[in-house]
Design a protein around this motif. Structure first.
Motif, PDB file in Angstrom:
ATOM      1  N   ILE A 177     -43.818 -30.392  45.180  1.00 36.69           N
ATOM      2  CA  ILE A 177     -42.988 -30.986  46.223  1.00 36.69           C
ATOM      3  C   ILE A 177     -42.415 -29.847  47.076  1.00 36.69           C
ATOM      4  CG2 ILE A 177     -41.031 -32.521  46.690  1.00 36.69           C
ATOM      5  CD1 ILE A 177     -43.332 -33.833  45.055  1.00 36.69           C
ATOM      6  N   ASN A 178     -42.583 -29.985  48.395  1.00 38.40           N
ATOM      7  CA  ASN A 178     -42.028 -29.016  49.348  1.00 38.40           C
ATOM      8  C   ASN A 178     -42.419 -27.578  49.016  1.00 38.40           C
ATOM      9  OD1 ASN A 178     -40.818 -31.223  50.594  1.00 38.40           O
ATOM     10  ND2 ASN A 178     -38.933 -30.975  49.442  1.00 38.40           N
ATOM     11  N   ALA A 179     -43.703 -27.363  48.794  1.00 37.60           N
ATOM     12  CA  ALA A 179     -44.194 -26.056  48.355  1.00 37.60           C
ATOM     13  C   ALA A 179     -44.193 -24.996  49.457  1.00 37.60           C
ATOM     14  CB  ALA A 179     -45.607 -26.205  47.784  1.00 37.60           C
ATOM     15  N   ARG A 180     -44.319 -25.409  50.713  1.00 41.98           N
ATOM     16  CA  ARG A 180     -44.446 -24.425  51.793  1.00 41.98           C
ATOM     17  C   ARG A 180     -43.418 -24.685  52.894  1.00 41.98           C
ATOM     18  NH1 ARG A 180     -48.984 -26.556  50.376  1.00 41.98           N
ATOM     19  NH2 ARG A 180     -49.120 -27.885  52.186  1.00 41.98           N
ATOM     20  N   SER A 181     -42.752 -23.623  53.298  1.00 47.48           N
ATOM     21  CA  SER A 181     -41.785 -23.706  54.401  1.00 47.48           C
ATOM     22  C   SER A 181     -41.993 -22.525  55.330  1.00 47.48           C
ATOM     23  CB  SER A 181     -40.352 -23.695  53.864  1.00 47.48           C
ATOM     24  OG  SER A 181     -40.096 -24.847  53.114  1.00 47.48           O
ATOM     25  N   ILE A 182     -41.450 -22.657  56.529  1.00 47.23           N
ATOM     26  CA  ILE A 182     -41.539 -21.569  57.501  1.00 47.23           C
ATOM     27  C   ILE A 182     -40.752 -20.364  56.982  1.00 47.23           C
ATOM     28  CG2 ILE A 182     -40.754 -20.831  59.790  1.00 47.23           C
ATOM     29  CD1 ILE A 182     -41.572 -23.529  60.852  1.00 47.23           C
ATOM     30  N   LYS A 183     -41.380 -19.207  57.072  1.00 41.87           N
ATOM     31  CA  LYS A 183     -40.748 -17.944  56.688  1.00 41.87           C
ATOM     32  C   LYS A 183     -40.598 -17.075  57.932  1.00 41.87           C
ATOM     33  CE  LYS A 183     -41.230 -18.573  52.108  1.00 41.87           C
ATOM     34  NZ  LYS A 183     -40.674 -19.845  51.787  1.00 41.87           N
ATOM     35  N   LYS A 184     -39.969 -15.937  57.771  1.00 38.83           N
ATOM     36  CA  LYS A 184     -39.746 -15.029  58.908  1.00 38.83           C
ATOM     37  C   LYS A 184     -41.043 -14.552  59.539  1.00 38.83           C
ATOM     38  CE  LYS A 184     -35.250 -13.475  57.458  1.00 38.83           C
ATOM     39  NZ  LYS A 184     -34.322 -12.404  57.260  1.00 38.83           N
TER      40      LYS A 184
ATOM     41  N   ALA B 297     -40.296 -35.405  51.985  1.00 45.00           N
ATOM     42  CA  ALA B 297     -40.808 -34.741  50.791  1.00 45.00           C
ATOM     43  C   ALA B 297     -42.289 -34.524  51.069  1.00 45.00           C
ATOM     44  CB  ALA B 297     -40.615 -35.611  49.559  1.00 45.00           C
ATOM     45  N   VAL B 298     -42.730 -33.284  51.000  1.00 49.78           N
ATOM     46  CA  VAL B 298     -44.146 -32.971  51.180  1.00 49.78           C
ATOM     47  C   VAL B 298     -44.754 -32.889  49.780  1.00 49.78           C
ATOM     48  CG1 VAL B 298     -45.839 -31.343  52.078  1.00 49.78           C
ATOM     49  CG2 VAL B 298     -43.693 -31.709  53.311  1.00 49.78           C
ATOM     50  N   ILE B 299     -45.650 -33.815  49.490  1.00 56.30           N
ATOM     51  CA  ILE B 299     -46.251 -33.913  48.164  1.00 56.30           C
ATOM     52  C   ILE B 299     -47.643 -33.296  48.238  1.00 56.30           C
ATOM     53  CG2 ILE B 299     -46.880 -35.473  46.292  1.00 56.30           C
ATOM     54  CD1 ILE B 299     -45.012 -37.563  47.730  1.00 56.30           C
ATOM     55  N   THR B 300     -47.808 -32.183  47.557  1.00 54.12           N
ATOM     56  CA  THR B 300     -49.071 -31.455  47.573  1.00 54.12           C
ATOM     57  C   THR B 300     -49.816 -31.709  46.273  1.00 54.12           C
ATOM     58  OG1 THR B 300     -48.112 -29.734  48.975  1.00 54.12           O
ATOM     59  CG2 THR B 300     -50.105 -29.154  47.757  1.00 54.12           C
ATOM     60  N   PRO B 301     -51.040 -32.235  46.364  1.00 49.84           N
ATOM     61  CA  PRO B 301     -51.794 -32.508  45.134  1.00 49.84           C
ATOM     62  C   PRO B 301     -52.240 -31.211  44.473  1.00 49.84           C
ATOM     63  CG  PRO B 301     -53.131 -32.991  47.060  1.00 49.84           C
ATOM     64  CD  PRO B 301     -51.774 -32.603  47.560  1.00 49.84           C
ATOM     65  N   LYS B 302     -52.060 -31.140  43.170  1.00 47.73           N
ATOM     66  CA  LYS B 302     -52.516 -29.974  42.403  1.00 47.73           C
ATOM     67  C   LYS B 302     -53.593 -30.387  41.400  1.00 47.73           C
ATOM     68  CE  LYS B 302     -49.747 -26.946  44.223  1.00 47.73           C
ATOM     69  NZ  LYS B 302     -50.240 -25.937  45.104  1.00 47.73           N
ATOM     70  N   GLN B 303     -53.263 -31.336  40.529  1.00 50.26           N
ATOM     71  CA  GLN B 303     -54.202 -31.753  39.489  1.00 50.26           C
ATOM     72  C   GLN B 303     -54.764 -33.148  39.740  1.00 50.26           C
ATOM     73  OE1 GLN B 303     -52.024 -31.314  35.861  1.00 50.26           O
ATOM     74  NE2 GLN B 303     -51.912 -29.101  36.046  1.00 50.26           N
ATOM     75  N   VAL B 304     -54.300 -33.791  40.781  1.00 52.26           N
ATOM     76  CA  VAL B 304     -54.734 -35.139  41.116  1.00 52.26           C
ATOM     77  C   VAL B 304     -55.378 -35.086  42.502  1.00 52.26           C
ATOM     78  CG1 VAL B 304     -53.939 -37.497  41.521  1.00 52.26           C
ATOM     79  CG2 VAL B 304     -52.821 -36.097  39.789  1.00 52.26           C
ATOM     80  N   PRO B 305     -56.526 -35.707  42.690  1.00 53.14           N
ATOM     81  CA  PRO B 305     -57.150 -35.686  44.017  1.00 53.14           C
ATOM     82  C   PRO B 305     -56.224 -36.286  45.084  1.00 53.14           C
ATOM     83  CG  PRO B 305     -58.670 -36.562  42.373  1.00 53.14           C
ATOM     84  CD  PRO B 305     -57.332 -36.442  41.707  1.00 53.14           C
ATOM     85  N   PRO B 306     -56.270 -35.763  46.301  1.00 44.74           N
ATOM     86  CA  PRO B 306     -55.337 -36.179  47.350  1.00 44.74           C
ATOM     87  C   PRO B 306     -55.360 -37.662  47.704  1.00 44.74           C
ATOM     88  CG  PRO B 306     -56.835 -34.474  48.174  1.00 44.74           C
ATOM     89  CD  PRO B 306     -57.167 -34.704  46.751  1.00 44.74           C
ATOM     90  N   CYS B 307     -56.530 -38.256  47.802  1.00 41.69           N
ATOM     91  CA  CYS B 307     -56.589 -39.678  48.181  1.00 41.69           C
ATOM     92  C   CYS B 307     -56.016 -40.567  47.087  1.00 41.69           C
ATOM     93  CB  CYS B 307     -58.022 -40.092  48.520  1.00 41.69           C
ATOM     94  SG  CYS B 307     -58.652 -39.309  50.023  1.00 41.69           S
TER      95      CYS B 307
ATOM     96  N   PRO C 174     -35.843 -35.153  46.620  1.00 41.95           N
ATOM     97  CA  PRO C 174     -37.245 -34.754  46.421  1.00 41.95           C
ATOM     98  C   PRO C 174     -37.638 -34.608  44.950  1.00 41.95           C
ATOM     99  CG  PRO C 174     -36.303 -33.491  48.203  1.00 41.95           C
ATOM    100  CD  PRO C 174     -35.172 -34.274  47.585  1.00 41.95           C
ATOM    101  N   ASP C 175     -36.702 -34.263  44.085  1.00 39.59           N
ATOM    102  CA  ASP C 175     -37.052 -34.101  42.672  1.00 39.59           C
ATOM    103  C   ASP C 175     -37.466 -35.427  42.028  1.00 39.59           C
ATOM    104  OD1 ASP C 175     -34.434 -35.136  42.679  1.00 39.59           O
ATOM    105  OD2 ASP C 175     -33.895 -34.076  40.830  1.00 39.59           O
ATOM    106  N   ARG C 176     -37.086 -36.558  42.620  1.00 35.87           N
ATOM    107  CA  ARG C 176     -37.506 -37.863  42.095  1.00 35.87           C
ATOM    108  C   ARG C 176     -39.023 -38.045  42.240  1.00 35.87           C
ATOM    109  NH1 ARG C 176     -34.878 -39.227  38.386  1.00 35.87           N
ATOM    110  NH2 ARG C 176     -35.707 -41.300  38.560  1.00 35.87           N
ATOM    111  N   PHE C 177     -39.603 -37.432  43.254  1.00 34.88           N
ATOM    112  CA  PHE C 177     -41.064 -37.471  43.409  1.00 34.88           C
ATOM    113  C   PHE C 177     -41.718 -36.659  42.288  1.00 34.88           C
ATOM    114  CE2 PHE C 177     -39.565 -38.369  47.677  1.00 34.88           C
ATOM    115  CZ  PHE C 177     -40.445 -39.337  48.133  1.00 34.88           C
TER     116      PHE C 177
END
Length: 189
Positions: free
Chosen positions: A1-8, A81-91, A120-123
């Protein structure tokens, strides 16, 4: 959840921003272009192909979207909440987290009455049913093709609407006749 954000070191000066009001049930209505130095402070979340974005505010409104081959400058609000699939296929993940039972789970997990919001932690702690890998792979193959077609249709719809909006006033005013309009859009009868 929310793995990537804008950095400097974010390389783009202009972004295409998605706020919560721009997303309905599985559809992106619009993006707003901003210079990075004048973008809303909530313009922080980066997305990738296969991510699902879900509004943390008023989950009963079902403001969610499957991210399909996004522009590299697409940035979404921290209200998602940005949910990024890791072990489960995206669709499969998208299908699971947009099902009515999951919407109910989020609605019951929301805090606040006037402005209910889910953390977001509920996801991240939600339970997901996982079929055998062979079934997941088949599901992803079939539904992935459908997602590709949906994305193609959405792009074509936007292009057709833009063409209509450009030509219709000229046609109605008489400044352009039908044969000329057909030539402009490359349509031959």
């Amino acid at each position: 959840i929310n793995a990537r954000s804008i950095k400097k070191d974010y390389p783009h000066e202009v972004i295409k921003y998605v706020d919560i009001s721009s997303v309905t049930v599985g559809r992106l209505l619009t993006t707003t272009e901003y210079q990075m130095d004048s973008a809303p402070s909530r313009a922080q979340r980066l997305v990738a192909h296969g991510d699902t974005i879900w509004s943390c505010v008023r989950p009963n409104r079902k403001s969610f979207l499957f991210i399909h081959q996004p522009d590299e400058t697409l940035v979404v609000s921290t209200g998602f909440a940005v949910i990024t699939p890791k072990q489960v296929p995206p669709c499969y993940l998208y299908a699971w987290v947009t099902a009515d039972d999951f919407v109910d789970y989020l609605s019951y997990s929301a805090d606040g009455s006037a402005y209910p919001a889910v953390r977001p932690d509920r996801f991240a702690v939600a339970v997901i049913l996982l079929p055998p890998k062979s079934i997941l792979d088949q599901f992803e193959t079939i539904v992935g093709r459908l997602r590709d077609r949906i994305a193609t249709n959405e792009r074509e719809s936007v292009a057709l609407a833009a063409t209509r909006d450009a030509l219709l006033p000229k046609l109605l005013s008489g400044k352009l006749c039908v044969p000329e309009a057909q030539k402009k859009v490359g349509f031959a009868v």
